[in-house]
Design a protein around this motif. Structure first.
Motif: not given
Length: 507
Positions: A55-78
């Motif tokens: 990723x170029x990073x767009x999906x991470x979002x601009x807030x800490x909350x969105x960035x942490x959620x993005x990481x948690x979700x893809x890690x949980x997805x394996x």
């Protein structure tokens, strides 16, 4: 033999990218099964595990909350790892919140200081994965053939253990139900020590992902006879080929034990071995017919028909039809090769009538074309298993299902079903009011709403509300014939995938 995150980062497309591992350095041995490039914030819902996500990073979002959620979700997805560009297009540096969260969930996070073509990464990784898969399939075919040949030659369980040790390079132990060692092929002093203290090892808990020993049950006549163990001897971790070899060895040992008891069992296993070799392509149709003749089955000179009878979970001998023709019980189904004129015999008609899980019948073919008939009968049986009344279908009765079954051998059908029905399947998985029954009834009635409402025993207003919900989820109108045609094919494909015990399809 697997492709790891570490080995992917050594591939040519990453040269000069300034790649650095930000988090998860201890987890770079994770297997990469696929590569996916995406800028979606909710990409996690489309992951099935083992993906290298670029990723170029767009999906991470601009807030800490969105960035942490993005990481948690893809890690949980394996996801196997996340690769993020730091080239300045989106971020000059990976956000601290993303790094902190990746550390918490042990997700390998790789930063690229310079842009690289993601398409080139995907192409190269997929090329390597294809090479690995071809190697594995070729090796599995060789192992299958070697064990089949052992059965034909009448090898005992010691010979089978020796062959397993040969193909894996590991020590092998065969024990019976009371943990008595029946065969041992040692490759190291460590394995000798384990066998000297076998009572300790044999009572340990084994798991599929055990790093020191793979254990598989040997079942004979529906009863547990013992276990076969593959010991790592402290070498490289077990791979897919090792697990495949142990599975085949366990089945071969069981067959060998049976052949030691009765001529009927011996003949049955020879038939299974011959049919297995035919399916693997190790025997031509003519060679198969000649070997079948040698064990008492006449096929040469006549047209033959292949029958596939879907098994309903019962073990061989528990009410399954027994036919006086060369056959093989292959787990999910029983395969029988018969002369064309035997198709109307009392034995065959009775067996087909008793096929409670349905089956398939090929076209009559010359013995040289038996492999074609195998595919035809298996296709018909697969479709039969997906139908509510479990019929016995002739290959010529199939319509578009012929194409769907062929696509189901690879990822194309599963991908098509997910693309067309994914939103509905996701909805149904999280609600007590599923929409698939409504969609099925609507498609069965060819879009006639009054008929669909009557079929579902609901009021038309209720049906309209459900159809509106379906249209919203699918983002298309169900009134369009082309849409209904696509959905009808997708529903048929879903039924085929869900009815096939070998399918790994997940909603």
């Amino acid at each position: 033999m697997i492709l790891t995150v570490a080995s992917v980062l050594e591939l040519e497309p990453f040269e000069g990218s300034g790649a650095r591992v930000v988090t998860g350095e201890d987890h770079l041995s994770r297997e990469v099964r696929w590569v996916h490039a995406s800028e979606l914030a909710d990409i996690a819902q489309y992951l099935s595990g083992g993906e290298l996500l670029l990723t170029a990073g767009t999906g991470l979002g601009w807030t800490e909350e969105s960035q942490r959620r993005y990481i948690r979700e893809i890690a949980a997805a394996g996801a196997a790892a996340l690769v993020v560009e730091e080239s300045g297009r989106i971020f000059d540096a990976v956000p601290k919140a993303a790094i902190d969260e990746a550390s918490k969930v042990d997700l390998p996070l790789v930063a690229l200081s310079r842009e690289i073509p993601f398409a080139q990464v995907s192409a190269k990784v997929h090329e390597v994965l294809t090479q690995i898969r071809v190697h594995i399939l070729t090796r599995e075919r060789e192992i299958e053939a070697s064990f089949s040949e052992l059965l034909i030659q009448g090898a005992d369980h010691l010979g089978i253990a020796r062959e397993l040790a040969k193909v894996t390079g590991c020590s092998v132990v065969l024990e019976n139900i009371v943990h008595q060692v029946m065969a041992y092929v040692g490759k190291s002093a460590a394995a000798n020590h384990i066998v000297d203290n076998w009572a300790v090892h044999s009572r340990e808990t084994h798991h599929d992902d055990d790093e020191s020993c793979i254990r598989r049950t040997v079942t004979m006549r529906g009863q547990q006879w013992g276990w076969i163990h593959l010991l790592s001897d402290g070498g490289a971790p077990f791979g897919e080929i090792d697990r495949f070899a142990v599975e085949r060895a366990a089945g071969t040992v069981a067959a060998s034990l049976l052949t030691d008891r009765t001529k009927e069992a011996r003949d049955d296993q020879r038939s299974t071995a011959l049919i297995t070799r035919l399916m693997l392509g190790d025997l031509t149709g003519a060679a198969f017919a000649e070997r079948a003749r040698q064990i008492g089955y006449r096929l040469s000179g006549d047209n033959v028909v292949v029958l596939v009878i879907n098994n309903d979970g019962r073990a061989p001998g528990e009410g399954r039809p027994t036919l006086p023709y060369i056959s093989a019980h292959l787990g999910d189904y029983t395969l029988v090769v018969i002369p064309e004129q035997a198709l109307n015999s009392t034995e065959v008609r009775s067996a087909l009538a008793e096929a409670s899980a349905g089956g398939g019948i090929s076209r009559p073919v010359k013995v040289d074309d038996i492999s074609v008939a195998l595919t035809q009968a298996q296709s018909a049986a697969t479709v039969a298993r997906s139908l509510a009344n479990y019929p016995v279908l002739r290959f010529d009765e199939l319509g578009v299902e012929r194409i769907l079954v062929a696509l189901g051998q690879g990822p194309e059908l599963a991908n098509f079903v997910r693309d067309e029905l994914g939103p509905i399947l996701t909805w149904d998985a999280s609600t007590a009011n599923p929409l698939m029954p409504t969609l099925r009834a609507f498609l069965d009635c060819d879009g006639r709403k009054s008929d669909a409402a009557a079929k579902l025993f609901i009021q038309r207003r209720t049906l309209y509300n459900r159809l509106d919900r379906l249209s919203t989820l699918l983002r298309r109108s169900l009134d369009e014939p082309a849409t209904r045609q696509r959905l009808l094919l997708a529903v048929k494909g879903l039924d085929l995938l869900e009815s096939d015990p070998r399918s790994r399809f997940r909603h």
